[in-house]
Design an enzyme around this catalytic site. Structure first.
Site, PDB file in Angstrom:
ATOM      1  CG  ASP A 141      -2.089   1.026   1.009  1.00  0.00           C
ATOM      2  OD1 ASP A 141      -2.502   1.235  -0.141  1.00  0.00           O
ATOM      3  OD2 ASP A 141      -2.537   1.607   2.013  1.00  0.00           O
ATOM      4  CG  ASP A 179      -3.459  -2.083  -3.847  1.00  0.00           C
ATOM      5  OD1 ASP A 179      -4.245  -2.091  -4.799  1.00  0.00           O
ATOM      6  OD2 ASP A 179      -3.734  -1.569  -2.754  1.00  0.00           O
ATOM      7  CG  ASP A 328     -14.088   0.453   1.648  1.00  0.00           C
ATOM      8  OD1 ASP A 328     -13.694  -0.719   1.531  1.00  0.00           O
ATOM      9  OD2 ASP A 328     -14.945   0.965   0.904  1.00  0.00           O
TER      10      ASP A 328
END
Length: 489
Positions: A141, A179, A328
């Site tokens: 991330d 990601d 989230d």
């Protein structure tokens, strides 16, 4: 949530937007809620409208593949604990009944093999295929909300080898590092090269240990990198030799039709190799995206139910990688199950046409969770106990998750438990799983949730929580269980 120890099913939320990055919903993170029986026909119609290049050959997952449903997922436990809630029937039928990704996001090299084996063993016994999400790449991330991962690539390589050792000979689906390929803005050219090489080694290690595992690399999504750019990155990460394809739309809201078209364009840019296909996360894309809103947007809906019967040879499966109903990070701490979110996602959908092999209970805990006769509410502790506690954290700047394992080391069974400790710093608990955790100042109390309140002599249970901290995050120096001091494991 973490059951067994080290298996994260609700990772801290990555996917934060940056000036260099398109909107991307937090990890853990259907054109309409299609019934499974109609899925093949409907998706074939969608596929016929796509603008991407021709599809690859026949998909590599049999259309009748049954994906594994975790009996210890947050939504299943919420349903069991809330039989009289007006939202329960809809959430039970349309979300808790469905298989979802099991996330491995805690760096625990000593236990990862057994943690994986617990999942694959249960799935194999049920004749089903588990979906395991690997989320441990260093600098994941790019230092955002889900920062963390293995200490370095050498440690990651060793961890993946141990992860692979738990897969066994049965079939499994491995979603390898959301990601990790689409998001590289924080990496130098050399760091990107090194990461991609490590991902290629990871795919090779998994295939070597588990020939029946299907490995899918990070394909981003249709509103992020271009298909040609993503294909170039996937090629550098070894997709042509060490993977079975790529995944798209993980934790995002893009429509299934748009992702199918994008996936085909990526496959075309890769040369449409016969061994490569895509899987698409459809857990929240039934209404498409909410403009630029990415963090717990309202008005969303579950998409295609999980299935390998996609009706398109290029698409191996529609999967629920991001468990629907888990926040989230805006409506609640990332990874927290929020029934209002789950209900909103499910209420405008249709029921699945084919019930799964085993439906989640609406009034009792799953049969695999002892004790089956105990109601899903916390019970008064029976008294003092002999105990040990293992406390392990996964920290990033300003935050951390903790996994706590409590073992009854006495000779008598415990019915109902309360664990207490005092933080040595300014830690603040923001969410918890598998226990009710309250905090007053630095004093913290965790109590069982009923289904996990009975501990036979020698038995253990685990729970976890997410918290923030300021300058320091020391581990608690002491724990008590039902008033008795515990040893530190």
């Amino acid at each position: 949530m973490s059951t067994p120890d080290g298996v994260r099913r609700a990772a801290p939320a990555p996917g934060r937007p940056t000036p260099d990055r398109p909107r991307h919903a937090a990890r853990r993170g259907r054109a309409a809620a299609l019934a499974l029986a109609a899925g093949a026909v409907a998706v074939s119609v969608l596929a016929g409208t796509q603008t991407g290049a021709g599809a690859a050959v026949q998909g590599s997952l049999p259309a009748d593949t049954q994906f594994w449903k975790d009996p210890a997922s947050q939504v299943v436990k919420w349903v069991a604990a809330n039989p009289n809630d007006s939202r329960t029937p809809v959430i039970s039928r349309r979300i808790a009944s469905q298989p979802q990704g099991v996330w491995f996001a805690n760096y625990k090299p000593d236990t990862v093999t057994s943690d994986v084996r617990a999942i694959t063993g249960a799935a194999s016994a049920a004749g089903q295929v588990p979906v395991l999400v690997v989320y441990e790449i260093p600098n994941r991330d790019c230092g955002g909300a889900s920062a963390g991962g293995a200490p370095d690539l050498a440690a990651y390589d060793a961890w993946v080898t141990k992860f692979a050792a738990g897969l066994g000979s049965g079939r499994s689906v491995v979603v390898l590092e959301p990601d990790s390929i689409a998001l590289t803005t924080c990496l130098s050219a050399q760091q990107q090269t090194d990461r991609f090489a490590s991902l290629s080694r990871a795919g090779a290690a998994i295939h070597a240990a588990a020939p029946n595992a299907k490995v899918y690399l990070d394909g981003g999504h249709s509103t992020w990198n271009s298909a040609s750019e993503q294909a170039n990155r996937l090629r550098s990460a070894g997709i042509l030799t060490n993977a079975d394809g790529f995944f798209t739309n993980v934790s995002n809201f893009n429509t299934t039709s748009g992702e199918v078209g994008y996936a085909k364009s990526v496959l075309s840019a890769l040369g449409n190799p016969a061994n490569l296909h895509a899987v698409i996360d459809t857990s929240r894309n039934g209404n498409g995206p909410a403009g630029s809103a990415w963090c717990d947007p309202t008005g969303r809906k579950i998409g295609n139910y999980p299935t390998a019967a996609t009706g398109d040879a290029a698409i191996d499966a529609f999967l629920w990688v991001k468990p629907p109903g888990e926040a989230d990070g805006c409506a609640a701490a990332a990874g927290t199950f929020v029934p209002d979110i789950a209900y909103q996602l499910a209420q405008n959908a249709t029921d699945p046409s084919t019930p799964p092999t085993s439906q989640p209970p609406t009034s009792q805990p799953p049969t695999s969770q002892p004790p089956t006769s105990q109601p899903p509410t916390s019970q008064p502790p029976t008294g003092s106990a002999a105990c040990s506690v293992a406390y392990k954290t996964n920290s990033w700047t300003g935050g951390f998750t903790a996994d706590v394992t409590v073992r009854n080391t006495g000779t008598a069974a415990i019915t109902g438990w309360t664990l207490k400790w005092t933080f040595g710093g300014d830690q603040k608990v923001t969410s918890a799983w598998n226990a009710k955790v309250t905090q007053s100042g630095t004093a913290v109390t965790a109590t069982d949730l009923g289904y996990n309140g009975a501990l036979a002599a020698g038995a253990s249970t685990g729970f976890g929580f997410q918290a923030t901290y300021g300058s320091a995050n020391p581990a608690p120096a002491a724990f008590t269980l039902n008033g008795s001091a515990c040893t530190l494991a």
